[in-house]
Design an enzyme around this catalytic site. Structure first.
Site, PDB file in Angstrom:
ATOM      1  N   GLU A   1       0.860  -1.177   0.000  1.00  0.00           N
ATOM      2  CA  GLU A   1       0.000   0.000   0.000  1.00  0.00           C
ATOM      3  C   GLU A   1       0.895   1.226   0.000  1.00  0.00           C
ATOM      4  OE1 GLU A   1      -0.443  -2.232   2.674  1.00  0.00           O
ATOM      5  OE2 GLU A   1      -2.305  -3.209   2.089  1.00  0.00           O
TER       6      GLU A   1
ATOM      7  N   TYR B   1       7.900   2.147  -7.319  1.00  0.00           N
ATOM      8  CA  TYR B   1       7.257   0.839  -7.389  1.00  0.00           C
ATOM      9  C   TYR B   1       6.909   0.467  -8.828  1.00  0.00           C
ATOM     10  CZ  TYR B   1       6.882   1.582  -2.351  1.00  0.00           C
ATOM     11  OH  TYR B   1       7.148   1.827  -1.030  1.00  0.00           O
TER      12      TYR B   1
END
Length: 137
Positions: free
Chosen positions: A92, A104
């Site tokens: 998250e 990411y």
């Protein structure tokens, strides 16, 4: 200084107030299904990555680099520990954290969902991101 105290000091540096307290960190370090990767400058912990194995899928539970060391590619180095992992990975990230989302995405993570009001101080939604396992690609 114990490992949990080092981690708490680093998280407090990054966030002002650590999202995890000392007891939570100590408990996480003792779990059989967690892995930690560390970066040091001499004897000082400057960054770490924490993973939790959830039935063959890995969740990145923490990725943090001390403020004075940010912008030097250290989070990228920590993510490198995962480059050859075959498991599905997920995490998250705050909706507003564009730098982390870009990092990411560089490692193959894609948005797969959103969690309303997931974060506190300040309250903010989380983007759930995942990278499919190497055996599924």
């Amino acid at each position: 200084m114990k490992k949990a105290e080092e981690i708490l000091t680093l998280l407090s540096d990054v966030y002002g107030v650590s999202p995890w307290n000392l007891e939570q960190i100590e408990a996480d370090l003792k779990q059989a299904n967690t892995e930690y990767f560390y970066l040091y400058d001499d004897q000082t912990l400057i960054g770490f990555l924490a993973l939790q194995d959830l039935a063959g899928e890995l969740e990145i539970t923490q990725l943090a680099v001390k403020k004075a060391y940010q912008g030097q590619g250290l989070a990228n180095r920590l993510m490198g520990f995962l480059a050859d992992r075959p498991e599905r990975l997920f995490l998250e990230v705050r909706v507003s954290n564009q730098v982390a989302k870009a990092l990411y995405e560089k490692y193959g993570f894609q948005p797969v969902g959103q969690r309303k009001n997931y974060y506190q101080n300040p309250v903010e939604d989380a983007i759930l991101m995942a990278r499919e396992g190497k055996e599924n690609v």
